[in-house]
Design a protein around this motif. Structure first.
Motif, PDB file in Angstrom:
ATOM      1  N   ASP A 132       0.815  -1.217   0.000  1.00 56.19           N
ATOM      2  CA  ASP A 132       0.000   0.000   0.000  1.00 56.19           C
ATOM      3  C   ASP A 132       0.847   1.265   0.000  1.00 56.19           C
ATOM      4  N   HIS A 133       2.122   1.136   0.384  1.00 54.70           N
ATOM      5  CA  HIS A 133       2.968   2.318   0.572  1.00 54.70           C
ATOM      6  C   HIS A 133       4.300   2.175  -0.153  1.00 54.70           C
ATOM      7  N   GLN A 134       4.224   1.747  -1.420  1.00 52.74           N
ATOM      8  CA  GLN A 134       5.449   1.540  -2.188  1.00 52.74           C
ATOM      9  C   GLN A 134       5.747   2.669  -3.175  1.00 52.74           C
ATOM     10  N   ASP A 135       4.954   3.742  -3.136  1.00 54.56           N
ATOM     11  CA  ASP A 135       5.203   4.893  -4.002  1.00 54.56           C
ATOM     12  C   ASP A 135       6.200   5.826  -3.333  1.00 54.56           C
ATOM     13  N   VAL A 136       7.415   5.321  -3.147  1.00 55.37           N
ATOM     14  CA  VAL A 136       8.470   6.071  -2.477  1.00 55.37           C
ATOM     15  C   VAL A 136       9.796   5.806  -3.184  1.00 55.37           C
ATOM     16  N   ASN A 137      10.769   6.653  -2.905  1.00 57.88           N
ATOM     17  CA  ASN A 137      12.102   6.436  -3.456  1.00 57.88           C
ATOM     18  C   ASN A 137      12.675   5.125  -2.928  1.00 57.88           C
ATOM     19  N   GLY A 138      13.353   4.402  -3.813  1.00 59.84           N
ATOM     20  CA  GLY A 138      13.954   3.138  -3.415  1.00 59.84           C
ATOM     21  C   GLY A 138      13.193   1.930  -3.900  1.00 59.84           C
ATOM     22  N   ILE A 139      11.982   2.154  -4.431  1.00 58.61           N
ATOM     23  CA  ILE A 139      11.169   1.056  -4.964  1.00 58.61           C
ATOM     24  C   ILE A 139      10.778   1.405  -6.397  1.00 58.61           C
ATOM     25  N   PRO A 140      10.895   0.482  -7.337  1.00 63.06           N
ATOM     26  CA  PRO A 140      10.568   0.777  -8.727  1.00 63.06           C
ATOM     27  C   PRO A 140       9.119   1.249  -8.907  1.00 63.06           C
ATOM     28  N   ASP A 141       8.907   2.011  -9.976  1.00 63.54           N
ATOM     29  CA  ASP A 141       7.572   2.539 -10.259  1.00 63.54           C
ATOM     30  C   ASP A 141       6.580   1.457 -10.668  1.00 63.54           C
ATOM     31  N   SER A 142       7.072   0.245 -10.909  1.00 60.41           N
ATOM     32  CA  SER A 142       6.198  -0.842 -11.357  1.00 60.41           C
ATOM     33  C   SER A 142       5.350  -1.449 -10.248  1.00 60.41           C
TER      34      SER A 142
END
Length: 423
Positions: free
Chosen positions: A208-218
């Motif tokens: 739910d909270h992966q829209d952050v730096n360090g995680i791909p946009d996919s």
């Protein structure tokens, strides 16, 4: 927090509120969903465990008997408000203890109530001329250069309910005088807030909270995963027991030591270049990947990550012949008498808009943590195989240690501004 948050799903909203913190975030939480109906703590606080770190019996368990960590967590770092060379007074100890007792009366000790502990740093004990209570934090690998935490104290707050950790934090900071129908007092006359770090753990929250730096946009983080790297941790048989991490003698017998590190995650290659088998091999062991032992996030493993002799006893062989070793495979080398020596209570984070991990571990001595980290580093493997110092050496290449801190967590009876020189 504005009306624009109305369209955010409740789970995401609550996590965001904890990350923001403060009275406004708590008010927004209460406006959105109210305060959960949680039983108060006991009238007789002597019925609570003497060990601050005795959390396990108050956690829920999964189908395999593994302890399930509270979903929302805050680390509140504090500095003693007195002069730099002053030692706390008895009146300040009483104020501090009143604040902690008021939290215990307000919410029952439980994952769906409130769990908390307070620890003190080497810098705090230096005020008493006591430099040997616990070691100062330091870099624990040749390739890291962390900032070292020197705050006097840290309070670890945890609950399945975001509102509770926020309300408890606000009470400690002197911004609330009532919780759950109980009068509460704060620490603002004794401590100054130095820092706060927040996070979460549990199935679905990282996705739910992966829209952050360090995680791909996919958006690659699996929905069933409790942590950003896609796998579960905290298997019962891979965790030290609370008994084994308890200090046995000396002025703080019944307490424990706590290491707190802040780690940045860099998961672009992890998800976009590494295959599923490579991720399994690097997190667990190459044998796990070859034999398909890990399904999904690893729930099928039961209560153990499965580090048998074919993994633990073959670390050097895997490094030489397979060019890869696993994180769990290496870490298991720090066991004493085949038993783990640290009890992990870590959680993911989006502090600063970055994917991160707050690694909180309790152990009998800081040396136990340092030995575990030395095993995880695998520096001997890098010098005698094609495994690099970080590349294909467990999960080292996907993380950067930003901060390290060491703390002593006294028993409850000594948790309020302890004096190491008491008679």
């Amino acid at each position: 927090m504005s009306d624009s948050t109305r369209g955010i799903p409740r789970r995401e909203f609550m996590k965001a509120a904890v990350a923001i913190g403060g009275s406004a975030a708590l008010s927004a939480c209460l406006d959105r969903g109210g305060m959960p109906d949680v039983p108060k703590g006991p009238n007789d606080l002597s019925t609570l465990p003497e060990r601050q770190h005795a959390w396990n019996r108050f956690l829920k368990n999964d189908e395999h008997g593994n302890d399930v960590a509270p979903r929302h967590q805050v680390l509140l770092f504090l500095n003693y408000a007195g002069a730099s060379n002053a030692t706390p007074t008895q009146s300040e100890r009483e104020t501090t203890e009143s604040a902690f007792k008021s939290l215990e009366r307000a919410y029952r000790r439980s994952h769906d109530g409130l769990l908390f502990s307070v620890g003190y740093s080497p810098s705090y004990f230096t005020r008493f001329g006591a430099d040997n209570v616990l070691p100062k934090p330091k870099s624990l690998a040749s390739f890291e250069d962390p900032k070292l935490d020197k705050q006097d104290a840290v309070v670890h707050l945890a609950s399945d309910h975001a509102q509770l950790v926020l309300a408890a934090e606000e009470a400690l900071l002197g911004n609330r005088n009532e919780l759950n129908g109980v009068d509460v007092t704060g620490l603002s006359a004794v401590f100054n807030k130095a820092d706060r770090r927040t996070g979460f753990v549990g199935d679905g929250l990282p996705a739910d909270h992966q829209d952050v730096n360090g995680i791909p946009d996919s958006n690659p983080v699996p929905k069933e995963s409790p942590l950003y790297m896609g796998f579960k941790s905290g298997f019962k048989k891979n965790q030290a027991s609370e008994d084994s991490v308890t200090i046995q003698d000396g002025p703080f017998a019944g307490g424990t030591t706590q290491h707190v590190s802040n780690i940045s995650l860099h998961l672009d290659q992890w998800y976009e270049q590494d295959s599923r088998d490579q991720r399994v091999a690097k997190m667990f062991c190459p044998v796990h990947a070859e034999e398909g032992r890990v399904e999904g996030a690893g729930d099928n493993l039961g209560d153990s990550s499965g580090m048998g002799d074919d993994c633990i006893g073959e670390v050097e062989e895997h490094a030489r012949k397979r060019g890869m070793v696993g994180h769990s495979q290496k870490s298991a080398g720090a066991r004493k008498d085949d038993s783990p020596v640290i009890l992990r209570r870590d959680f993911d984070s989006t502090d600063g808009g970055e994917a991160g991990l707050h690694f909180v571990a309790v152990q009998r001595t800081i040396a136990d943590f340092e030995r575990t980290r030395e095993s995880m580093n695998g520096e001997d493997l890098a010098g005698n195989s094609s495994v690099g110092q970080r590349v294909n050496n467990g999960i080292l290449q996907y993380m950067t240690v930003e901060r390290r801190g060491n703390f002593l967590v006294p028993p409850r009876s000594l948790r309020s501004l302890p004096n190491p020189n008491r008679d």
